[in-house]
Design a protein around this motif. Structure first.
Motif, PDB file in Angstrom:
ATOM      1  N   PHE A 114       0.934  -1.082   0.100  1.00 20.13           N
ATOM      2  CA  PHE A 114      -0.178   0.061   0.190  1.00 20.13           C
ATOM      3  C   PHE A 114       0.848   1.176  -0.075  1.00 20.13           C
ATOM      4  N   LEU A 115       0.577   1.941  -1.248  1.00 18.65           N
ATOM      5  CA  LEU A 115       1.640   3.332  -1.217  1.00 18.65           C
ATOM      6  C   LEU A 115       0.970   4.397  -1.072  1.00 18.65           C
ATOM      7  N   GLY A 116      -0.311   4.555  -0.650  1.00 22.19           N
ATOM      8  CA  GLY A 116      -1.072   5.662  -0.357  1.00 22.19           C
ATOM      9  C   GLY A 116      -2.144   5.536  -1.631  1.00 22.19           C
ATOM     10  N   SER A 117      -1.584   6.498  -2.651  1.00 21.07           N
ATOM     11  CA  SER A 117      -2.678   6.592  -3.706  1.00 21.07           C
ATOM     12  C   SER A 117      -2.736   5.331  -4.832  1.00 21.07           C
ATOM     13  N   VAL A 118      -1.754   4.720  -4.750  1.00 18.43           N
ATOM     14  CA  VAL A 118      -1.412   3.431  -5.353  1.00 18.43           C
ATOM     15  C   VAL A 118      -1.081   2.158  -4.557  1.00 18.43           C
ATOM     16  N   ILE A 119      -1.630   0.904  -5.120  1.00 23.27           N
ATOM     17  CA  ILE A 119      -1.455  -0.351  -4.596  1.00 23.27           C
ATOM     18  C   ILE A 119      -0.541  -1.029  -5.428  1.00 23.27           C
ATOM     19  N   ARG A 120       0.772  -1.343  -5.265  1.00 22.35           N
ATOM     20  CA  ARG A 120       1.627  -2.245  -6.108  1.00 22.35           C
ATOM     21  C   ARG A 120       1.523  -3.506  -5.737  1.00 22.35           C
ATOM     22  N   THR A 121       0.931  -4.305  -6.490  1.00 21.78           N
ATOM     23  CA  THR A 121       0.842  -5.913  -6.281  1.00 21.78           C
ATOM     24  C   THR A 121       1.888  -6.617  -7.145  1.00 21.78           C
ATOM     25  N   ARG A 122       2.494  -7.714  -6.656  1.00 28.73           N
ATOM     26  CA  ARG A 122       3.417  -8.644  -7.523  1.00 28.73           C
ATOM     27  C   ARG A 122       2.722  -9.937  -7.512  1.00 28.73           C
ATOM     28  N   MET A 123       2.779 -10.540  -8.589  1.00 34.48           N
ATOM     29  CA  MET A 123       2.206 -11.879  -8.652  1.00 34.48           C
ATOM     30  C   MET A 123       3.372 -12.913  -9.233  1.00 34.48           C
TER      31      MET A 123
END
Length: 352
Positions: free
Chosen positions: A303-312
């Protein structure tokens, strides 16, 4: 017709060649950034344009006049350095006036021009201050005004923002771009910061080991990188290993998932190929569009605030994707199986 032209520029220091056969034409009023890591040759090219270094080969012309053998003081060029380089024993007014005094301009003309420059950088109220009494951002604006005061044909900026803190860098780079547009001056900006280069440039030159790997608009550089180096250096990138299944149909396999690419493939079936994709290219949201799907298991979510970075994980490849924060929807959890919808045009085949 190009205003500033660099033709077959080369530079060697002893046996070490640091710039290789560099060619570029820059239009009048254009803002061009040279982007690359330390030691890639970008500052050396800037110094050759300024006259501080002599090319080992090639020519530099400004408005049709060959500059290659002229001394720095014989070229109508303004330069701003990383370390401000203001005269500590001179106040703001005298620092800005310095080049005009050296040129022997009349007092009235100097007064009018310096006043104009200080208004341009919004520091007319600090004309009597000395550099040590000013912040780094203010000093760099004075350095910019000093470079512009003699009305140069070309403005050169050598990493002018790297000594400043993040917030000042952002505001000052926008101010530099605004002033450059207002004056219509041809500008070369050297930086190792990709965000700076992409945000303010008409064109970007990505330098790698003394060569221009790619020259293009920020949009082109980011979305259609020409080489593996450009793709990896500019922005965040997913690198995905695949194998060619059918070159004629542009079909590749990522594990057991078949993907039809938009790009033509010039490799034989069974050949390994590396694909690149930006994290913002795909979406797992309901209703997401795209002609291709990558399926995998979530391995992390940040969770980066305005953006959520997900890795799969997709067949042994770690693929990142970004999604905007939605207070009404929980981010993906580790272990979830998700389907990422993408457009095949966003999968780029990386060349060496």
């Amino acid at each position: 017709m190009a205003f500033l032209t660099l033709t077959n520029i080369q530079k060697s220091f002893g046996a070490v060649k640091v710039v290789h056969d560099f060619d570029m034409s820059i239009d009048k009023g254009e803002f061009v950034s040279f982007l690359g890591p330390s030691g890639c040759g970008k500052t050396t090219i800037l110094r050759m344009v300024a006259g501080f270094e002599t090319p080992s080969g090639g020519t530099i012309t400004i408005d049709g006049k060959d500059q290659s053998r002229l001394k720095p003081n014989q070229r109508n060029i303004g330069m701003v350095f990383q370390a401000y380089a203001l005269f500590p024993n001179m106040n703001v007014f005298d620092n800005v006036a310095f080049g005009l005094k050296v040129a022997g301009k009349p007092k009235d003309e100097i007064q009018a021009r310096v006043t104009e420059m200080l208004k341009l950088i919004h520091l007319e109220h600090l004309a009597d201050r000395y550099p040590y009494q000013m912040s780094g951002g203010q000093q760099q604006r004075v350095a910019l005004a000093r470079a512009l005061a003699p009305k140069p044909q070309v403005l050169l900026l050598d990493e002018p923002l790297s000594a400043l803190d993040a917030k000042i860098r952002v505001s000052l780079r926008e101010e530099i771009r605004h002033i450059q547009r207002q004056l219509g001056i041809t500008t070369i900006f050297v930086t190792h910061d990709q965000e700076e280069a992409l945000s303010i440039s008409d064109r970007v030159v990505v330098m790698n080991a003394g060569r221009a790997d790619q020259i293009g608009t920020p949009f082109e550089i980011y979305n259609r990188p020409a080489t593996r180096f450009v793709a990896s250096f500019v922005g965040t990138l997913n690198l995905i290993e695949a194998k060619v299944v059918d070159a004629q149909k542009s079909t590749v396999a990522i594990g057991d998932q078949m993907i039809v690419l938009r790009e033509k493939i010039d490799l034989a079936a069974g050949s390994a190929v590396q694909l690149a994709m930006r994290p913002e290219a795909g979406s797992i949201l309901p209703g997401a569009t795209g002609n291709t799907t990558l399926t995998g298991q979530v391995v992390s979510s940040h969770f980066l605030g305005s953006v959520i970075r997900t890795r799969m994980d997709v067949a042994g490849n770690t693929v990142s994707f970004d999604m905007f924060n939605d207070p009404n929807m929980a981010p993906p959890a580790i272990g979830d199986n998700v389907s990422l919808k993408i457009d095949s045009a966003d999968l780029i085949i990386l060349q060496a």
